[in-house]
Design an enzyme around this catalytic site. Sequence first.
Site, short mmCIF file in Angstrom:
data_model
loop_
_atom_site.label_atom_id
_atom_site.label_comp_id
_atom_site.label_asym_id
_atom_site.label_seq_id
_atom_site.Cartn_x
_atom_site.Cartn_y
_atom_site.Cartn_z
N PHE A 124 1.01 -1.09 0.18
CA PHE A 124 -0.05 -0.01 -0.20
C PHE A 124 1.01 1.21 0.18
O PHE A 124 1.29 1.46 0.74
CB PHE A 124 -0.62 0.12 1.51
N ALA A 131 6.63 12.43 3.57
CA ALA A 131 4.63 12.92 3.35
C ALA A 131 4.86 11.66 4.48
O ALA A 131 3.76 10.67 3.80
CB ALA A 131 4.33 12.54 2.58
N ARG A 272 5.23 -16.47 40.40
CA ARG A 272 6.73 -15.44 41.34
C ARG A 272 6.35 -15.01 42.93
O ARG A 272 5.64 -14.67 42.79
CB ARG A 272 6.66 -14.56 40.20
N GLY A 343 9.31 -7.11 36.77
CA GLY A 343 10.56 -7.13 37.52
C GLY A 343 11.76 -6.90 35.93
O GLY A 343 11.61 -6.66 35.24
N GLU A 367 -0.56 3.39 10.90
CA GLU A 367 -1.57 3.70 10.02
C GLU A 367 -2.28 4.70 10.17
O GLU A 367 -3.37 4.59 10.97
CB GLU A 367 -2.88 2.08 9.94
N1 CAA Z 1 -13.13 9.17 3.58
C1 CAA Z 1 -13.55 9.30 2.31
N2 CAA Z 1 -12.66 10.56 2.04
C2 CAA Z 1 -12.01 11.40 2.70
C3 CAA Z 1 -12.09 10.48 4.23
C4 CAA Z 1 -12.55 9.45 4.61
N3 CAA Z 1 -12.04 8.79 6.05
N4 CAA Z 1 -10.79 11.44 4.59
C5 CAA Z 1 -10.65 12.43 4.06
N5 CAA Z 1 -11.59 12.16 3.24
C6 CAA Z 1 -11.73 13.67 1.74
C7 CAA Z 1 -12.29 14.62 1.97
O1 CAA Z 1 -13.42 14.58 1.86
C8 CAA Z 1 -11.52 15.65 0.70
O2 CAA Z 1 -13.03 15.56 -0.34
P1 CAA Z 1 -12.72 17.67 -1.03
O3 CAA Z 1 -11.71 17.10 -1.61
O4 CAA Z 1 -13.51 16.50 -2.11
O5 CAA Z 1 -13.54 18.00 -0.20
C9 CAA Z 1 -10.18 15.03 0.63
O6 CAA Z 1 -10.00 13.22 1.15
C10 CAA Z 1 -8.98 15.67 1.42
O7 CAA Z 1 -9.26 15.69 2.59
P2 CAA Z 1 -8.85 16.62 3.93
O8 CAA Z 1 -9.02 17.99 3.49
O9 CAA Z 1 -9.25 16.00 5.27
O10 CAA Z 1 -7.39 15.89 3.93
P3 CAA Z 1 -6.24 16.11 5.02
O11 CAA Z 1 -5.06 16.57 3.52
O12 CAA Z 1 -6.67 17.31 5.84
O13 CAA Z 1 -5.52 15.26 5.68
C11 CAA Z 1 -5.61 13.75 7.30
C12 CAA Z 1 -6.50 14.52 6.48
C13 CAA Z 1 -6.66 12.89 8.00
C14 CAA Z 1 -4.75 14.46 8.39
C15 CAA Z 1 -5.58 12.62 6.27
O14 CAA Z 1 -4.42 13.21 5.97
C16 CAA Z 1 -4.45 11.02 6.89
O15 CAA Z 1 -5.46 10.55 7.69
N6 CAA Z 1 -3.40 11.16 7.22
C17 CAA Z 1 -3.07 9.80 8.36
C18 CAA Z 1 -2.60 8.84 7.16
C19 CAA Z 1 -2.27 7.94 7.41
O16 CAA Z 1 -2.98 6.80 8.29
N7 CAA Z 1 -0.64 7.64 6.91
C20 CAA Z 1 -0.35 5.71 7.82
C21 CAA Z 1 -0.88 4.89 5.98
S1 CAA Z 1 -0.18 3.36 6.58
C22 CAA Z 1 1.45 3.03 5.72
O17 CAA Z 1 1.62 3.68 4.26
C23 CAA Z 1 2.16 2.02 5.53
C24 CAA Z 1 1.61 0.18 5.64
O18 CAA Z 1 2.18 -0.57 4.90
C25 CAA Z 1 1.09 0.19 7.58
#
Ligand code: CAA
Length: 383
Positions: A124, A131, A272, A343, A367
């Site tokens: 993923f 970022a 223990r 401990g 996540e």
């Molecule tokens: N479902 C559907 N749409 C969504 C949504 C959701 N849960 N959350 C946001 N959106 C949509 C919004 O409605 C918006 O749509 P429009 O542009 O049409 O209005 C668009 O997405 C942008 O939303 P935001 O303005 O809210 O976005 P933001 O930049 O403020 O970010 C955030 C929101 C919650 C901070 C998000 O960036 C976030 O979740 N960040 C954390 C990311 C994360 O969890 N990363 C870990 C990934 S794990 C991995 O990569 C490695 C692995 O293998 C484990």
Amino acid sequence: MLNYDLSDEQNMLRQTVRDFAEKEIKPVRLELDRKEEFSYDLTKKMAALGFFGVTCPQEYGGQGLDYLSYILVVEELARVDGCQAATVAAENSLGIGPLANFGSEAQKQKYLPPLCQEGKLWGFGLTEPGAGSDASNSKTNAVIKDGQWVINGSKIFITNAANDLTAGCTVQAITGDLGNGKKEISCIIVEQGTKGFTSKAMKNKMTWRSSNTAELYYDDVTVPEENLLGNRGEGFKQMMKTLDSGRLAIAAMGLGGAQGAYEEALAYAKERQAFGKSVSSFQVNAFKLADCAVEIEAARNLLYKACWLKDQGRPFGKEAAMAKLYTSEVFHRVANHAVQLHGGYGLMEEYPVAKFYRDQKLLEIGEGTSEIQRLVIARHIGC
Ligand code: CAA
């Protein structure tokens, strides 16, 4: 009418996973961790038992079960070893999830059966070196040239994305400029072995040491235009929806890990002896264990309720963030108590509580950090 009973099928599935984890994972978990070794043997066995594609429809090779069943699988694995739970959680939520939910019929038929049935893995590709929490600020970009996507950029901390079973990765890329200060973001499928696509396993991790974590590099990677996942410009929403569901599995890892650490602590405290009696009989310790039991019970109810909402087709994003946040932090407290109750022995790696203590930390970061969960919850409640 409220009903807290699991179905017979769910109880049987839980027992199957528990038996497997006790018999196959427990004897090797500390050694794999010490050697920082991904287990192909365990991964293939977990795939053979149907732990990959638990909720994926049977027509694509999955089990077609409800979400709570999947969560029970992850919880039971995490009770013994967070690393094997991570392989399964990342595969189901983040690998199979986006392909099953947003893929075309042709993409689903091509990519899902090997993931669900042959133990192939899929990454993923969201997080980048610059970022993480600010997930829409990615730099990886893709442009159409001669009817093909040409991708450049890199990803980091991608589970299951750099080993011999990895079949590919879904990558979030900037595919245009919307002109209003916002970028167009899309998701594209990139198969392993595509020219210019390289991956490297990340080593020297404090946590999840026997799970596979990768850095990915895209250097003029060229894939057919039809490798676009769903519609152009919907990539960020696809990723966010994927994370809503994925958080339930991370919550299951927190719950299972807390349960495992608590059981270790309780057993040790009863056995223990100090000052002529078992240390569990000292009220200071008994109260700690009682607090752990209360928090685990509350965490389980929160998580299962969120799964129930999802299985009912109701909104569950707020509850998923709550469950992810709460179970990770419960695991933090329980693992801390478990080490304290052991401990000096709790500081030794031959005691599983040391590993629980280290593995716990990832759940407050991966996540979506605990801070991001609070942000998501705050938005849901209208702050
Ligand atoms: N479902 C559907 N749409 C969504 C949504 C959701 N849960 N959350 C946001 N959106 C949509 C919004 O409605 C918006 O749509 P429009 O542009 O049409 O209005 C668009 O997405 C942008 O939303 P935001 O303005 O809210 O976005 P933001 O930049 O403020 O970010 C955030 C929101 C919650 C901070 C998000 O960036 C976030 O979740 N960040 C954390 C990311 C994360 O969890 N990363 C870990 C990934 S794990 C991995 O990569 C490695 C692995 O293998 C484990």
